[in-house]
Motif scaffolding. Structure first.
Motif, PDB file in Angstrom:
ATOM      1  N   VAL A 293      -2.151   5.657 -13.849  1.00  0.00           N
ATOM      2  CA  VAL A 293      -3.324   6.537 -13.875  1.00  0.00           C
ATOM      3  C   VAL A 293      -4.557   5.642 -13.806  1.00  0.00           C
ATOM      4  O   VAL A 293      -4.754   4.778 -14.668  1.00  0.00           O
ATOM      5  N   VAL A 294      -5.374   5.855 -12.775  1.00  0.00           N
ATOM      6  CA  VAL A 294      -6.488   4.958 -12.493  1.00  0.00           C
ATOM      7  C   VAL A 294      -7.794   5.586 -12.981  1.00  0.00           C
ATOM      8  O   VAL A 294      -8.196   6.667 -12.502  1.00  0.00           O
ATOM      9  N   PRO A 295      -8.479   4.953 -13.907  1.00  0.00           N
ATOM     10  CA  PRO A 295      -9.736   5.515 -14.431  1.00  0.00           C
ATOM     11  C   PRO A 295     -10.793   5.644 -13.337  1.00  0.00           C
ATOM     12  O   PRO A 295     -10.875   4.819 -12.416  1.00  0.00           O
ATOM     13  N   GLY A 296     -11.584   6.701 -13.441  1.00  0.00           N
ATOM     14  CA  GLY A 296     -12.764   6.841 -12.594  1.00  0.00           C
ATOM     15  C   GLY A 296     -12.503   7.295 -11.178  1.00  0.00           C
ATOM     16  O   GLY A 296     -13.446   7.386 -10.384  1.00  0.00           O
ATOM     17  N   GLU A 297     -11.259   7.617 -10.820  1.00  0.00           N
ATOM     18  CA  GLU A 297     -10.980   8.036  -9.444  1.00  0.00           C
ATOM     19  C   GLU A 297     -10.450   9.469  -9.431  1.00  0.00           C
ATOM     20  O   GLU A 297      -9.825   9.934 -10.386  1.00  0.00           O
ATOM     21  N   GLY A 298     -10.734  10.153  -8.302  1.00  0.00           N
ATOM     22  CA  GLY A 298     -10.427  11.566  -8.196  1.00  0.00           C
ATOM     23  C   GLY A 298      -9.256  11.866  -7.283  1.00  0.00           C
ATOM     24  O   GLY A 298      -8.444  10.988  -6.959  1.00  0.00           O
ATOM     25  N   HIS A 299      -9.202  13.107  -6.817  1.00  0.00           N
ATOM     26  CA  HIS A 299      -8.019  13.609  -6.117  1.00  0.00           C
ATOM     27  C   HIS A 299      -7.762  12.918  -4.788  1.00  0.00           C
ATOM     28  O   HIS A 299      -6.599  12.700  -4.411  1.00  0.00           O
ATOM     29  N   PHE A 300      -8.825  12.588  -4.063  1.00  0.00           N
ATOM     30  CA  PHE A 300      -8.627  12.031  -2.733  1.00  0.00           C
ATOM     31  C   PHE A 300      -8.616  10.501  -2.706  1.00  0.00           C
ATOM     32  O   PHE A 300      -8.362   9.904  -1.659  1.00  0.00           O
ATOM     33  N   ALA A 301      -8.868   9.874  -3.843  1.00  0.00           N
ATOM     34  CA  ALA A 301      -8.855   8.407  -3.888  1.00  0.00           C
ATOM     35  C   ALA A 301      -7.542   7.812  -3.404  1.00  0.00           C
ATOM     36  O   ALA A 301      -7.552   6.808  -2.670  1.00  0.00           O
ATOM     37  N   PRO A 302      -6.376   8.371  -3.743  1.00  0.00           N
ATOM     38  CA  PRO A 302      -5.129   7.723  -3.327  1.00  0.00           C
ATOM     39  C   PRO A 302      -4.914   7.647  -1.821  1.00  0.00           C
ATOM     40  O   PRO A 302      -4.097   6.841  -1.363  1.00  0.00           O
ATOM     41  N   ILE A 303      -5.618   8.471  -1.023  1.00  0.00           N
ATOM     42  CA  ILE A 303      -5.461   8.365   0.430  1.00  0.00           C
ATOM     43  C   ILE A 303      -6.636   7.633   1.073  1.00  0.00           C
ATOM     44  O   ILE A 303      -6.802   7.673   2.294  1.00  0.00           O
TER      45      ILE A 303
ATOM     46  N   ASP B 214      -9.808  16.557 -10.498  1.00  0.00           N
ATOM     47  CA  ASP B 214     -10.064  17.916 -10.965  1.00  0.00           C
ATOM     48  C   ASP B 214      -9.414  18.958 -10.050  1.00  0.00           C
ATOM     49  O   ASP B 214      -9.722  20.160 -10.141  1.00  0.00           O
ATOM     50  N   THR B 215      -8.519  18.498  -9.186  1.00  0.00           N
ATOM     51  CA  THR B 215      -7.765  19.397  -8.310  1.00  0.00           C
ATOM     52  C   THR B 215      -6.328  19.551  -8.792  1.00  0.00           C
ATOM     53  O   THR B 215      -5.807  20.657  -8.916  1.00  0.00           O
ATOM     54  N   VAL B 216      -5.688  18.416  -9.048  1.00  0.00           N
ATOM     55  CA  VAL B 216      -4.356  18.372  -9.666  1.00  0.00           C
ATOM     56  C   VAL B 216      -4.484  17.462 -10.883  1.00  0.00           C
ATOM     57  O   VAL B 216      -4.685  16.259 -10.726  1.00  0.00           O
ATOM     58  N   PRO B 217      -4.394  17.977 -12.082  1.00  0.00           N
ATOM     59  CA  PRO B 217      -4.660  17.147 -13.262  1.00  0.00           C
ATOM     60  C   PRO B 217      -3.642  16.021 -13.425  1.00  0.00           C
ATOM     61  O   PRO B 217      -2.440  16.204 -13.189  1.00  0.00           O
TER      62      PRO B 217
END
Length: 208
Positions: free
Chosen positions: A184-194, A159-162
């Motif tokens: 695109v990974v379901p259920g994860e948000g902006h900071f999940a990739p780090i 919800d930070t960068v769509p």
């Protein structure tokens, strides 16, 4: 030696810095990569924005000529994802060749769209000192084709960068002739990739 150049996010602003990428650096080192965390002048400090921020990441990579890298991956998160793809388009790389892959994690890959959406209170316009004509040189979307293999990973619940920004960019990049993979990974948000424990990062690690 495999070198991973890590570029942090934070919408190009202070106080965010390279410490954001420390967890990924430790994970990559355990996987046999040599991580290099870049910093750059940010909005809110002298020289931040256009062109200082861009000059800094370009000049930092130019200093890698002595590390003896066999393969280089450039990986950025959020605003760092923007800079990773922008950097991949510059052609300023050691060994006389571009990176093996440029990775944007929840990347702000389209400055005009970020500006239209008003992300982070208008950070994209602030990055170019209000001169939106600079998007043509500063935005990865406007620089297509980059001529470099790209991987875009985005949490569906960001919800930070769509995630729609990465989806639209990937479609445009493929149409321009670039080799691009989008996850695109379901259920994860902006900071999940780090977060090295996230499914987003697992997708990246598997491909590296």
């Amino acid at each position: 030696m495999n070198v991973a150049v890590l570029i942090h996010g934070g919408f190009w602003r202070t106080p965010y810095g390279p410490d954001l990428m420390a967890p990924l650096a430790h994970d990559l080192k355990a996987r046999g990569w040599q991580p290099v965390c870049l910093s750059y002048r940010r909005l809110g400090e002298a020289g931040g924005g256009w062109p200082g921020t861009f000059d800094d990441v370009r000049d930092a990579v130019a200093e890698l000529h002595d590390v003896g890298a066999d393969r280089i991956a450039v990986i950025g998160h959020s605003a760092g994802g923007h800079l990773a793809l922008w950097l991949a388009a510059q052609g300023v790389w050691p060994l006389g060749r571009p990176p093996a892959v440029a990775v944007a994690l929840a990347g702000v890959v389209d400055l005009a769209e970020a500006d239209r959406l008003g992300l982070s209170g208008g950070a994209a316009a602030e990055l170019v000192a209000g001169d939106r004509s600079r998007f043509a040189r500063a935005s990865p979307r406007e620089r297509l084709p980059l001529g470099v293999r790209q991987l875009l990973v985005h949490g569906a619940e960001d919800d930070t960068v769509p995630a729609a920004m990465s989806e639209a960019y990937a479609a445009a990049a493929r149409q321009a002739g670039d080799e691009v993979e989008l996850v695109v990974v379901p259920g994860e948000g902006h900071f999940a990739p780090i977060d090295p424990a996230s499914r987003c990062w697992a997708e990246v690690a598997a491909r590296l």
